[in-house]
Design a protein around this motif. Structure first.
Motif, mmCIF file in Angstrom:
data_model
loop_
_atom_site.group_PDB
_atom_site.id
_atom_site.type_symbol
_atom_site.label_atom_id
_atom_site.label_comp_id
_atom_site.label_asym_id
_atom_site.label_seq_id
_atom_site.Cartn_x
_atom_site.Cartn_y
_atom_site.Cartn_z
ATOM 1 N N HIS A 26 0.806 -1.221 0.000
ATOM 2 C CA HIS A 26 0.000 0.000 0.000
ATOM 3 C C HIS A 26 0.842 1.277 0.000
ATOM 4 O O HIS A 26 0.293 2.374 -0.135
ATOM 5 C CB HIS A 26 -0.907 0.032 1.241
ATOM 6 C CG HIS A 26 -0.137 0.170 2.526
ATOM 7 N ND1 HIS A 26 0.414 -0.905 3.180
ATOM 8 C CD2 HIS A 26 0.196 1.270 3.257
ATOM 9 C CE1 HIS A 26 1.037 -0.488 4.275
ATOM 10 N NE2 HIS A 26 0.920 0.833 4.340
ATOM 11 N N LEU A 27 2.161 1.150 0.129
ATOM 12 C CA LEU A 27 2.977 2.347 0.336
ATOM 13 C C LEU A 27 2.998 3.259 -0.897
ATOM 14 O O LEU A 27 3.019 4.485 -0.764
ATOM 15 C CB LEU A 27 4.403 1.957 0.738
ATOM 16 C CG LEU A 27 5.240 3.097 1.339
ATOM 17 C CD1 LEU A 27 4.657 3.537 2.672
ATOM 18 C CD2 LEU A 27 6.693 2.679 1.516
ATOM 19 N N ASP A 28 3.003 2.680 -2.092
ATOM 20 C CA ASP A 28 3.011 3.505 -3.304
ATOM 21 C C ASP A 28 1.802 4.436 -3.339
ATOM 22 O O ASP A 28 1.924 5.644 -3.601
ATOM 23 C CB ASP A 28 3.027 2.622 -4.551
ATOM 24 C CG ASP A 28 4.394 2.036 -4.837
ATOM 25 O OD1 ASP A 28 5.370 2.493 -4.208
ATOM 26 O OD2 ASP A 28 4.489 1.128 -5.674
ATOM 27 N N ALA A 29 0.626 3.867 -3.095
ATOM 28 C CA ALA A 29 -0.588 4.683 -3.120
ATOM 29 C C ALA A 29 -0.556 5.732 -2.020
ATOM 30 O O ALA A 29 -1.001 6.873 -2.212
ATOM 31 C CB ALA A 29 -1.820 3.788 -2.974
ATOM 32 N N LEU A 30 -0.009 5.360 -0.872
ATOM 33 C CA LEU A 30 0.072 6.306 0.240
ATOM 34 C C LEU A 30 1.021 7.454 -0.098
ATOM 35 O O LEU A 30 0.738 8.620 0.195
ATOM 36 C CB LEU A 30 0.535 5.578 1.504
ATOM 37 C CG LEU A 30 0.455 6.358 2.816
ATOM 38 C CD1 LEU A 30 -0.976 6.824 3.077
ATOM 39 C CD2 LEU A 30 0.960 5.491 3.969
ATOM 40 N N GLY A 31 2.142 7.131 -0.722
ATOM 41 C CA GLY A 31 3.074 8.176 -1.131
ATOM 42 C C GLY A 31 2.442 9.133 -2.127
ATOM 43 O O GLY A 31 2.609 10.359 -2.029
ATOM 44 N N ARG A 32 1.711 8.592 -3.068
ATOM 45 C CA ARG A 32 1.032 9.445 -4.040
ATOM 46 C C ARG A 32 0.007 10.348 -3.362
ATOM 47 O O ARG A 32 -0.157 11.519 -3.727
ATOM 48 C CB ARG A 32 0.355 8.584 -5.109
ATOM 49 C CG ARG A 32 1.333 7.909 -6.036
ATOM 50 C CD ARG A 32 0.649 7.109 -7.141
ATOM 51 N NE ARG A 32 1.652 6.507 -7.991
ATOM 52 C CZ ARG A 32 2.262 7.117 -8.987
ATOM 53 N NH1 ARG A 32 1.940 8.384 -9.258
ATOM 54 N NH2 ARG A 32 3.166 6.510 -9.712
ATOM 55 N N GLU A 33 -0.688 9.798 -2.389
ATOM 56 C CA GLU A 33 -1.668 10.608 -1.662
ATOM 57 C C GLU A 33 -0.990 11.765 -0.936
ATOM 58 O O GLU A 33 -1.480 12.897 -0.949
ATOM 59 C CB GLU A 33 -2.424 9.738 -0.657
ATOM 60 C CG GLU A 33 -3.458 10.508 0.160
ATOM 61 C CD GLU A 33 -4.105 9.671 1.237
ATOM 62 O OE1 GLU A 33 -4.721 10.267 2.157
ATOM 63 O OE2 GLU A 33 -4.002 8.423 1.176
ATOM 64 N N MET A 34 0.162 11.500 -0.314
ATOM 65 C CA MET A 34 0.868 12.563 0.395
ATOM 66 C C MET A 34 1.359 13.642 -0.578
ATOM 67 O O MET A 34 1.318 14.835 -0.271
ATOM 68 C CB MET A 34 2.055 11.974 1.175
ATOM 69 C CG MET A 34 1.676 11.009 2.296
ATOM 70 S SD MET A 34 0.650 11.750 3.585
ATOM 71 C CE MET A 34 -0.901 10.866 3.300
#
Length: 226
Positions: A26-34
């Motif tokens: 899930h980290l990729d999507a979280l990074g994009r959200e940030m």
């Protein structure tokens, strides 16, 4: 590094390479959200990168993300922040500022530089009409990698002469001599990976620089035993 690795925080364990576990899915999507949450200036990549980190820290304080996620984002695990930020810079046309940041990264002189984020940056520069900048960046990377490689093979050459003369040399020099053929092969591979862009978008003089590098490597190999 502290004497006791157990004293290290999760972030420090990542930085020192003691925790090599892969990024969670899930980290990729979280990074994009940030990145999407952050008001970017597109004036200096490093400052925008730090601004995204501040947004991620605030999200942790607010209980929106876990401490581990915040730590992973802080160290840019899997390029979770820098990759979407690179995409935003390319879309904005802030190509020179992106290139400045890539040059300043500690790994710019290292082999295997064309990891997914950097490969995407090169392809993006070409797509944005900045092919000359992409070629310049690749040549600068190869120049730094070759400078480091030349220093090592010259050191090995001096050690081999000392061995032939019956003089003692450090164990590390003997180990480097044994690894040198493989290192030369890796340098050739690095040149080959960068070459398609240089050939397609550079001048004949750019291609000649790469040919000269191969010649240097061939001469270095001939001086090695066996």
């Amino acid at each position: 590094m502290p004497d006791d690795p157990d004293d290290l925080s999760p972030v420090e364990r990542r930085i020192y390479g003691l925790d090599r576990s892969p990024p969670p899915p899930h980290l990729d999507a979280l990074g994009r959200e940030m990145v999407e949450r952050t008001k970017l200036t597109f004036k200096l990549f490093r400052r925008d990168f730090e601004a995204v980190g501040s947004v991620a820290s605030a999200a942790f304080v607010a209980g929106e993300i876990t401490r581990q996620d915040a730590s992973d984002l802080f160290v840019d695990l899997g390029h979770a922040i820098s990759l979407p930020l690179t995409e935003r810079y390319l879309a904005q046309g802030a190509c020179a500022r992106l290139a400045d940041w890539l040059r300043a990264r500690p790994g710019f002189a290292e082999l295997d530089w064309l990891a997914p984020r950097n490969r995407m940056a090169i392809e993006g520069l070409v797509a944005q009409g900045e092919a000359a900048l992409a070629v310049q960046l690749l040549r600068q990377h190869l120049h730094k990698a070759m400078t480091a490689a030349r220093a090592r093979w010259r050191y090995v050459g001096a050690a081999l002469k000392a061995i032939a003369a019956g003089k003692p040399v450090p164990t590390c020099a003997q180990d480097m001599a044994e690894r040198m053929p493989a290192e030369l092969d890796l340098m050739l591979l690095e040149i080959a990976e960068c070459e398609p862009w240089v050939t397609a978008h550079g001048a004949p003089s750019d291609a000649q620089v790469l040919a000269d590098m191969r010649d240097d490597i061939a001469r270095a190999r001939r001086r090695l035993p066996g």
